[in-house]
Enzyme design. Sequence first.
Site, PDB file in Angstrom:
ATOM      1  N   ARG A 107      29.246  44.004 -37.742  1.00 27.55           N
ATOM      2  CA  ARG A 107      29.053  43.425 -39.087  1.00 27.55           C
ATOM      3  C   ARG A 107      30.039  44.133 -39.998  1.00 27.55           C
ATOM      4  O   ARG A 107      30.007  45.360 -40.134  1.00 27.55           O
ATOM      5  CB  ARG A 107      27.621  43.636 -39.575  1.00 27.55           C
ATOM      6  CG  ARG A 107      27.469  43.386 -41.070  1.00 27.55           C
ATOM      7  CD  ARG A 107      26.042  43.332 -41.525  1.00 27.55           C
ATOM      8  NE  ARG A 107      25.399  42.110 -41.067  1.00 27.55           N
ATOM      9  CZ  ARG A 107      24.225  41.671 -41.526  1.00 27.55           C
ATOM     10  NH1 ARG A 107      23.583  42.363 -42.440  1.00 27.55           N
ATOM     11  NH2 ARG A 107      23.708  40.556 -41.077  1.00 27.55           N
ATOM     12  N   HIS A 134      28.718  33.740 -40.675  1.00 23.89           N
ATOM     13  CA  HIS A 134      27.550  34.411 -40.087  1.00 23.89           C
ATOM     14  C   HIS A 134      27.005  33.537 -38.949  1.00 23.89           C
ATOM     15  O   HIS A 134      25.912  32.965 -39.048  1.00 23.89           O
ATOM     16  CB  HIS A 134      26.489  34.612 -41.167  1.00 23.89           C
ATOM     17  CG  HIS A 134      25.399  35.574 -40.796  1.00 23.89           C
ATOM     18  ND1 HIS A 134      25.405  36.321 -39.635  1.00 23.89           N
ATOM     19  CD2 HIS A 134      24.232  35.902 -41.434  1.00 23.89           C
ATOM     20  CE1 HIS A 134      24.309  37.072 -39.591  1.00 23.89           C
ATOM     21  NE2 HIS A 134      23.586  36.826 -40.665  1.00 23.89           N
ATOM     22  N   GLN A 137      23.313  33.787 -37.244  1.00 22.03           N
ATOM     23  CA  GLN A 137      22.233  33.273 -38.077  1.00 22.03           C
ATOM     24  C   GLN A 137      22.044  31.773 -37.860  1.00 22.03           C
ATOM     25  O   GLN A 137      20.915  31.284 -37.710  1.00 22.03           O
ATOM     26  CB  GLN A 137      22.553  33.541 -39.558  1.00 22.03           C
ATOM     27  CG  GLN A 137      21.493  33.001 -40.502  1.00 22.03           C
ATOM     28  CD  GLN A 137      20.159  33.717 -40.327  1.00 22.03           C
ATOM     29  OE1 GLN A 137      20.127  34.941 -40.363  1.00 22.03           O
ATOM     30  NE2 GLN A 137      19.074  32.977 -40.127  1.00 22.03           N
ATOM     31  N   ASP A 225      20.310  30.625 -49.951  1.00 21.96           N
ATOM     32  CA  ASP A 225      20.658  32.016 -49.628  1.00 21.96           C
ATOM     33  C   ASP A 225      20.791  32.752 -50.959  1.00 21.96           C
ATOM     34  O   ASP A 225      20.827  32.139 -52.030  1.00 21.96           O
ATOM     35  CB  ASP A 225      21.968  32.056 -48.813  1.00 21.96           C
ATOM     36  CG  ASP A 225      22.317  33.447 -48.291  1.00 21.96           C
ATOM     37  OD1 ASP A 225      21.444  34.345 -48.320  1.00 21.96           O
ATOM     38  OD2 ASP A 225      23.470  33.649 -47.847  1.00 21.96           O
ATOM     39  N   CYS A 266      18.086  32.579 -44.676  1.00 24.17           N
ATOM     40  CA  CYS A 266      18.388  33.589 -43.648  1.00 24.17           C
ATOM     41  C   CYS A 266      17.695  34.914 -43.923  1.00 24.17           C
ATOM     42  O   CYS A 266      17.543  35.730 -43.020  1.00 24.17           O
ATOM     43  CB  CYS A 266      19.892  33.787 -43.547  1.00 24.17           C
ATOM     44  SG  CYS A 266      20.665  34.476 -45.021  1.00 24.17           S
ATOM     45  N   ARG A 294      16.424  34.860 -34.391  1.00 18.30           N
ATOM     46  CA  ARG A 294      17.648  35.664 -34.257  1.00 18.30           C
ATOM     47  C   ARG A 294      17.627  36.363 -32.902  1.00 18.30           C
ATOM     48  O   ARG A 294      18.623  36.414 -32.193  1.00 18.30           O
ATOM     49  CB  ARG A 294      17.726  36.720 -35.383  1.00 18.30           C
ATOM     50  CG  ARG A 294      17.914  36.155 -36.793  1.00 18.30           C
ATOM     51  CD  ARG A 294      19.265  35.506 -36.949  1.00 18.30           C
ATOM     52  NE  ARG A 294      20.347  36.432 -36.668  1.00 18.30           N
ATOM     53  CZ  ARG A 294      20.837  37.329 -37.522  1.00 18.30           C
ATOM     54  NH1 ARG A 294      20.367  37.392 -38.746  1.00 18.30           N
ATOM     55  NH2 ARG A 294      21.841  38.134 -37.187  1.00 18.30           N
TER      56      ARG A 294
END
Length: 308
Positions: A107, A134, A137, A225, A266, A294
């Site tokens: 990340r 991402h 996700q 988000d 998310c 996930r």
Amino acid sequence: MNHFLDIHKTDPSVLRQIIDQAAVTKQARAGQPKAALDAELPLKDRMVALIFEKPSTRTRVSFDVGVRQMGGQTMVLSGRDMQLGHGETIADTARVLSRYVDMIMIRTFDETVLTEMAEYADVPVINGLTDRTHPCQIMADILTYEEHRGSIKGKKVVWAGDGNNVCASFLHAAGQFGFDLTFTGPAQLDPEDEFIGLARKAGSTIAIERDAKKAVEGADLIVADTWVSMHDSQSSKERRHNMLRGYQVNEELMSHAKPDALFMHCLPAHREEEVTSAVMDGPQSVIFDEAENRLHAQKAVMRWCIGA
Ligand code: CP
Ligand code: NVA
């Protein structure tokens, strides 16, 4: 060996195989203790490095638990504590890590860190979020949607708010999984043209609608988000909130979508900002299934990465 760098860089048949595999292994271990080993141990004797240059709860814990369930071991590293943060090149770091570990999840901020890591590593590299995308996700999100409603193909997804990294991976998924996506948010925060173009080229209908209520008409899924991502400056917070206030997902907005529309986020969420608690905790919300998935989706991603 395969890298999992982005949804648009992964063949649609592979993406489908990953989602289907995730559903099967999730089902197979239903009801088992969290630390129970899977029947198959594709990561037995393998070491996985999990590198974080930004904070994380879900990505960190789900990768760690997933590796262990598949019989492997993990090493969680903070970019700050590595020589990465002190000038050693990404290429050299990638070559060195490849001598110790069997897979790298990272990340980071700039996506060139990810792509350079993948270029120079001799082991699979997985994108655990960059400023730009991402993908893990959205693999979990597709799995979640399909568990609740069946195939996502041909469905209408509405992204409300900032056209950010998570939105970008949703656009990639639209093209690869064959669904349509409407973005509703302020023009200053539109998703990248390149990503809109890719999804359209793949045959998806991608629309931009400034009026949130109109945007959600006929929606099967509404996604929100945070309004301020980890890579955004805190000084932009007030300006962003002012631009985005009209795009909050609340019960009123949900009532303009299809009655059985799902809500996704998310996480982490800022309750009463981009979404109200009434929606987050309401009957259409599947946010905690997304978080759980996930784990299952990434386990299938890792298996594909090592060819197991
Ligand atoms: N959704 C997600 O990636 O969460 P974390 O930042 O907690 O990993
Ligand atoms: N857009 C958010 C997602 C966090 C999982 C961020 O980048 O901070």
